[in-house]
Write an enzyme that holds these catalytic residues in place. Structure first.
Site, PDB file in Angstrom:
ATOM      1  N   MET A  30       2.571  -4.010  -5.222  1.00  0.00           N
ATOM      2  CA  MET A  30       2.252  -4.860  -6.375  1.00  0.00           C
ATOM      3  C   MET A  30       2.568  -4.098  -7.670  1.00  0.00           C
ATOM      4  SD  MET A  30      -0.908  -7.235  -5.242  1.00  0.00           S
ATOM      5  CE  MET A  30      -2.224  -6.100  -5.519  1.00  0.00           C
ATOM      6  N   LEU A  33       3.342   1.803  -9.637  1.00  0.00           N
ATOM      7  CA  LEU A  33       3.583   2.708  -8.505  1.00  0.00           C
ATOM      8  C   LEU A  33       3.047   4.113  -8.769  1.00  0.00           C
ATOM      9  CD1 LEU A  33       7.217   1.624  -7.549  1.00  0.00           C
ATOM     10  CD2 LEU A  33       5.037   0.677  -6.778  1.00  0.00           C
ATOM     11  N   HIS A  37       2.706   5.140  -3.159  1.00  0.00           N
ATOM     12  CA  HIS A  37       3.845   4.234  -2.951  1.00  0.00           C
ATOM     13  C   HIS A  37       5.134   5.032  -2.720  1.00  0.00           C
ATOM     14  CE1 HIS A  37       1.271   1.554  -5.601  1.00  0.00           C
ATOM     15  NE2 HIS A  37       1.430   0.822  -4.521  1.00  0.00           N
ATOM     16  N   GLN A  61      -3.734 -13.487  -3.313  1.00  0.00           N
ATOM     17  CA  GLN A  61      -4.685 -12.569  -2.684  1.00  0.00           C
ATOM     18  C   GLN A  61      -5.797 -12.123  -3.629  1.00  0.00           C
ATOM     19  OE1 GLN A  61      -1.339  -9.696  -1.928  1.00  0.00           O
ATOM     20  NE2 GLN A  61      -2.891  -8.141  -2.316  1.00  0.00           N
ATOM     21  N   GLY A 148       0.731   1.462   3.719  1.00  0.00           N
ATOM     22  CA  GLY A 148      -0.141   2.631   3.599  1.00  0.00           C
ATOM     23  C   GLY A 148      -1.412   2.464   4.426  1.00  0.00           C
ATOM     24  N   ASP A 151      -5.012   1.022   2.923  1.00  0.00           N
ATOM     25  CA  ASP A 151      -5.438  -0.353   3.175  1.00  0.00           C
ATOM     26  C   ASP A 151      -5.402  -0.572   4.684  1.00  0.00           C
ATOM     27  OD1 ASP A 151      -5.734  -1.411   0.420  1.00  0.00           O
ATOM     28  OD2 ASP A 151      -3.651  -0.812   0.295  1.00  0.00           O
ATOM     29  N   GLN A 154      -5.761  -4.147   6.070  1.00  0.00           N
ATOM     30  CA  GLN A 154      -4.528  -4.895   5.802  1.00  0.00           C
ATOM     31  C   GLN A 154      -3.454  -4.515   6.826  1.00  0.00           C
ATOM     32  OE1 GLN A 154      -2.698  -5.471   1.761  1.00  0.00           O
ATOM     33  NE2 GLN A 154      -1.475  -3.715   2.344  1.00  0.00           N
ATOM     34  N   VAL A 177      -2.184   9.074   0.494  1.00  0.00           N
ATOM     35  CA  VAL A 177      -1.933  10.227  -0.381  1.00  0.00           C
ATOM     36  C   VAL A 177      -3.155  10.376  -1.293  1.00  0.00           C
ATOM     37  CG1 VAL A 177      -0.443  11.216  -2.167  1.00  0.00           C
ATOM     38  CG2 VAL A 177       0.555   9.869  -0.302  1.00  0.00           C
ATOM     39  N   SER A 186      -4.565   5.075  -5.898  1.00  0.00           N
ATOM     40  CA  SER A 186      -4.670   3.620  -5.971  1.00  0.00           C
ATOM     41  C   SER A 186      -4.249   3.191  -7.368  1.00  0.00           C
ATOM     42  CB  SER A 186      -6.129   3.189  -5.729  1.00  0.00           C
ATOM     43  OG  SER A 186      -6.331   1.861  -6.169  1.00  0.00           O
TER      44      SER A 186
HETATM   45  O1  PAF Z   1      -0.956  -3.534  -0.475  1.00  0.00           O
HETATM   46  C1  PAF Z   1      -0.469  -4.226  -1.394  1.00  0.00           C
HETATM   47  O2  PAF Z   1      -0.069  -3.731  -2.446  1.00  0.00           O
HETATM   48  C2  PAF Z   1      -0.400  -5.726  -1.218  1.00  0.00           C
HETATM   49  O3  PAF Z   1      -1.498  -6.221  -0.531  1.00  0.00           O
HETATM   50  C3  PAF Z   1       0.918  -6.213  -0.568  1.00  0.00           C
HETATM   51  C4  PAF Z   1       1.057  -5.680   0.851  1.00  0.00           C
HETATM   52  C5  PAF Z   1       2.094  -5.745  -1.411  1.00  0.00           C
HETATM   53  C6  PAF Z   1       0.943  -7.741  -0.502  1.00  0.00           C
HETATM   54  O4  PAF Z   1       0.864  -8.304  -1.766  1.00  0.00           O
END
Ligand code: PAF
Length: 281
Positions: A30, A33, A37, A61, A148, A151, A154, A177, A186
């Site tokens: 998202m 970075l 990331h 989301q 990662g 999460d 997820q 990391v 984050s």
């Molecule tokens: O982990 C994230 O940044 C988001 O949940 C993702 C996987 C890019 C989906 O929008």
């Protein structure tokens, strides 16, 4: 390394992908970075010939009252960071490109993942994540998708979706990391004041305490983490020891791999973190 090619619509993406043969990896983000990331992108570089990064703040989301509007956005900075680690193509679409018919009427259901921990605290969040992940998998058609472990729920939900819906992609989890003092990277760390950042260190301290008690079993792990959190100035949302594949809470006598996961609010910022532990001897 050269700067990645930026595309913002489906046609330009398809044209760029057609020009680049070989094994393709996608890293979905998202934006805003950070080193976490970039570690995903570096790993993608190792396992694929073509690396695609998506940057999209997915409205689906975010729940009402969450931080969709103030979520940090820095496309120019992101592109500069990606040039350093060697992404090939960056897809940064507007919401209308991803959702041309507006809010999708049909979504992916996270099933039981949507009812526990992140799912329980943020109703609809994991459905929104899985829906956009599936769409971005269709649009980028990768051989491998990297996520990662920070999460972790997820990641587990994506792995389960890929198996349950026969999505032809390999899913690869990449280690969290951390800053030198233990704070997990984050994008939301940017919200913390210096004083809140100090308080936020209690999350990783609690996980470490839990990890150190792992030989003594599940009860000891939770007790050690709770003891650390009891001294912290934060609002705990959940602390749980769960099965890595299902995210169901483990039994007190469980042995083997488990994930110690927590979420807490520090000031107005909600942070999550987790660590994998091996219960028993
Ligand atoms: O982990 C994230 O940044 C988001 O949940 C993702 C996987 C890019 C989906 O929008």
């Amino acid at each position: 390394m050269s700067a990645p090619v930026l595309v913002t619509d489906r046609e330009a993406l398809a044209a760029e992908l057609a020009r680049r043969p070989g094994r393709r990896a996608v890293v979905m983000t998202m934006g805003a970075l950070h080193a976490g990331h970039l570690a995903l992108v570096s790993r993608a570089r190792e396992v694929a010939d073509v690396v695609v990064v998506t940057i999209f703040v997915n409205p689906l989301q975010f729940g009402p009252g969450e931080d969709l509007d103030r979520y940090p956005r820095d496309l120019e900075g992101d592109l500069a960071r990606l040039a350093e680690v060697g992404a090939d193509v960056v897809l940064a679409p507007a919401p209308e490109v991803v959702y041309p018919d507006g809010e999708p009427a049909v979504r992916v259901s996270a099933g039981p993942f949507g009812e526990v921990l992140e799912g329980a605290s943020r109703p609809g969040h994991l459905d929104g994540v899985l829906t956009v992940v599936l769409k971005l998998l269709h649009l980028t058609a990768p051989d491998v998708a990297l996520f990662g472990r920070k999460d972790a729920q997820q990641l587990a939900a994506v792995e389960r979706m890929v198996r349950d819906l026969d999505v032809p992609v390999e899913v690869l989890g990449v280690e969290t990391v951390r800053e030198p003092d233990g704070l997990a990277m984050s994008s939301r760390n940017a919200y913390l004041t210096p004083e809140e950042r100090e308080r936020a260190l209690a999350l990783s301290r609690a996980l470490r305490a839990g990890e150190q008690a792992a030989r003594e079993g599940a009860r000891a792990v939770l007790a050690a983490a709770r003891a650390e959190l009891a001294q912290a100035e934060l609002e705990l949302d959940y602390l749980a020891l769960v099965d890595p594949a299902t995210f169901a809470e483990v039994d007190p006598g469980a042995q083997g791999r488990a994930i110690l996961a927590l979420a807490a609010r520090v000031g107005s910022t909600r942070l999550i973190d987790n660590v994998e532990v091996r219960l028993g001897g």
